[in-house]
Design a protein around this motif. Structure first.
Motif, PDB file in Angstrom:
ATOM      1  N   LEU A  62      20.895  18.077  11.829  1.00 12.74           N
ATOM      2  CA  LEU A  62      21.215  16.852  12.009  1.00 12.74           C
ATOM      3  C   LEU A  62      22.157  16.812  13.023  1.00 12.74           C
ATOM      4  O   LEU A  62      23.355  17.388  12.987  1.00 12.74           O
ATOM      5  N   HIS A  63      22.021  15.940  13.902  1.00 16.36           N
ATOM      6  CA  HIS A  63      23.173  15.569  14.752  1.00 16.36           C
ATOM      7  C   HIS A  63      24.393  14.629  14.186  1.00 16.36           C
ATOM      8  O   HIS A  63      23.653  13.814  13.609  1.00 16.36           O
ATOM      9  N   VAL A  72      28.731  10.366   9.751  1.00 15.90           N
ATOM     10  CA  VAL A  72      29.055  10.975   8.824  1.00 15.90           C
ATOM     11  C   VAL A  72      28.206  10.468   7.359  1.00 15.90           C
ATOM     12  O   VAL A  72      27.370  11.178   6.662  1.00 15.90           O
ATOM     13  N   ILE A  73      28.470   9.145   7.298  1.00 15.22           N
ATOM     14  CA  ILE A  73      27.621   8.413   6.108  1.00 15.22           C
ATOM     15  C   ILE A  73      26.010   8.615   6.276  1.00 15.22           C
ATOM     16  O   ILE A  73      25.610   8.813   5.226  1.00 15.22           O
ATOM     17  N   HIS A  74      25.645   8.405   7.437  1.00 23.01           N
ATOM     18  CA  HIS A  74      24.493   8.491   7.620  1.00 23.01           C
ATOM     19  C   HIS A  74      23.617   9.929   7.415  1.00 23.01           C
ATOM     20  O   HIS A  74      22.697  10.308   6.816  1.00 23.01           O
ATOM     21  N   ILE A  79      20.688  13.867   3.648  1.00 23.44           N
ATOM     22  CA  ILE A  79      20.838  15.122   2.912  1.00 23.44           C
ATOM     23  C   ILE A  79      20.413  14.525   1.315  1.00 23.44           C
ATOM     24  O   ILE A  79      19.438  15.204   0.767  1.00 23.44           O
ATOM     25  N   ALA A  80      20.959  13.426   0.847  1.00 17.96           N
ATOM     26  CA  ALA A  80      20.531  12.862  -0.361  1.00 17.96           C
ATOM     27  C   ALA A  80      18.744  12.722  -0.326  1.00 17.96           C
ATOM     28  O   ALA A  80      18.250  12.937  -1.322  1.00 17.96           O
ATOM     29  N   GLU A 126      32.269  11.783   1.807  1.00 16.94           N
ATOM     30  CA  GLU A 126      30.660  11.504   1.584  1.00 16.94           C
ATOM     31  C   GLU A 126      30.060  12.683   0.681  1.00 16.94           C
ATOM     32  O   GLU A 126      29.297  12.387   0.004  1.00 16.94           O
ATOM     33  N   ALA A 127      30.659  14.015   1.101  1.00 20.52           N
ATOM     34  CA  ALA A 127      30.122  14.881   0.107  1.00 20.52           C
ATOM     35  C   ALA A 127      30.530  14.740  -1.527  1.00 20.52           C
ATOM     36  O   ALA A 127      29.598  14.698  -2.227  1.00 20.52           O
ATOM     37  N   ALA A 128      31.738  14.260  -1.680  1.00 17.55           N
ATOM     38  CA  ALA A 128      32.260  14.033  -3.032  1.00 17.55           C
ATOM     39  C   ALA A 128      31.248  12.961  -3.628  1.00 17.55           C
ATOM     40  O   ALA A 128      31.147  12.948  -5.073  1.00 17.55           O
TER      41      ALA A 128
END
Ligand SMILES: NC(=O)c1ccc[n+]([C@@H]2O[C@H](COP(=O)([O-])OP(=O)(O)OC[C@H]3O[C@@H](n4cnc5c(N)ncnc54)[C@H](O)[C@@H]3O)[C@@H](O)[C@H]2O)c1
Length: 261
Positions: A62-63, A72-74, A79-80, A126-128
């Protein structure tokens, strides 16, 4: 196979340590790897190589510029969508520009703070958000020995990495109630990495007023164990911290520096 079945997100995975961690995570049994970087072509080559070698692992390149909140949100959304969960974030993307403070421009300062500190904050946040509802997750930040001790003519890099330790310790407390662990790894000098080969040998020859050929020995001589750090040295600890074997460890910053500090 310490990471069997895990889904991991690694930033700055197009080369260097991030690429090495991605290969190692696939070997350790990860079921899915989201690899991000700004060097898109190199990133795809790394992703293809890992996918070819480890067909059991789904690799998603992913770029993503970690400085950019929307990107980062995108990335976290992608990933989700693709994996439905996230077990491990390795916040590895980092940059360095060596200069004495009176020669450090605001732009150079800001760039290092943006990538090394704000980029870590955005990815960890965003990971959290993905990990909290699962009640589990691990965040590992690739920090540096310069996050624990001031670094000559490296004020912006050291400040950004010291900040990363504060962020690690603080969010470890925020996220502990949700079963999420957060730790930092502080490597010594990876003398064979592109960071050294492509920029630091030259930058440090200027910094110390030494010929470029003398720099390797100069740095090796500062390490009690007498050699530079390798990717395996760092990966061994990252895998351990990311694995369930480290289930009682959070809020720590571990050196992998041959005794240098
Ligand atoms: N090389 C060393 O000696 C050393 C020592 C201690 C710590 N570290 C840390 O290890 C990490 C990896 O370093 P490396 O040696 O592999 O460096 P590297 O320059 O080889 O790799 C860094 C990667 O991060 C990517 N990147 C840079 N800016 C980005 C951004 N805004 N968004 C997304 N990706 C971005 C680059 O494209 C590159 O692929 C860094 O955090 C660095 O501070 C390196």
């Amino acid at each position: 196979m310490r990471l069997a079945g895990k889904i991991a997100w690694i930033t700055g995975a197009a080369q260097g340590l991030g690429e090495a961690i991605a290969h190692r995570f696939a070997r350790e049994g990860c079921a899915g790897l989201a690899l991000c970087d700004i060097q898109t072509e190199k990133l795809h080559a790394v992703a293809n190589a890992i996918q070819h070698e480890h067909p059991q692992c789904q690799v998603l390149p992913l770029h993503c510029d970690v400085r950019d909140e929307a990107q980062v949100i995108h990335t976290a959304q992608q990933i989700a969508q693709r994996f439905g969960r996230l077990d491990i974030l390795v916040a590895n993307a980092g940059v360095i520009h060596s200069a004495e403070i009176t020669e450090m421009t605001l732009e150079q300062w800001q760039y290092q703070i943006d990538v090394n500190l704000t980029g870590y904050f955005l990815c960890a946040r965003e990971a959290a958000k993905l990990m909290k509802p699962q009640g589990s997750g691990v965040i590992v930040q690739i920090n540096s020995k310069s996050g624990l001790k001031g670094s000559y003519k490296n004020c912006a890099y050291a400040a950004s990495k010291f900040g990363g330790i504060g962020l690690t310790q603080s969010i470890a407390m925020d996220l502990a109630p949700y079963g999420i662990r957060v730790n930092a790894v502080c490597p010594g000098n990876l003398l064979d990495s592109p960071m050294w080969q492509e920029t630091l040998f030259e930058q440090y020859a200027r910094k110390w007023g030494l010929p470029q050929e003398a720099i390797r020995r100069y740095y090796e001589a500062q390490v009690p164990l007498g050699r530079g750090c390798t990717y395996d040295d760092v990966c061994n600890l990252v895998v351990f911290l990311a694995s369930d074997e480290a289930s009682y460890i959070t809020g720590e910053a571990y050196r992998v520096a041959g005794g240098q500090l």
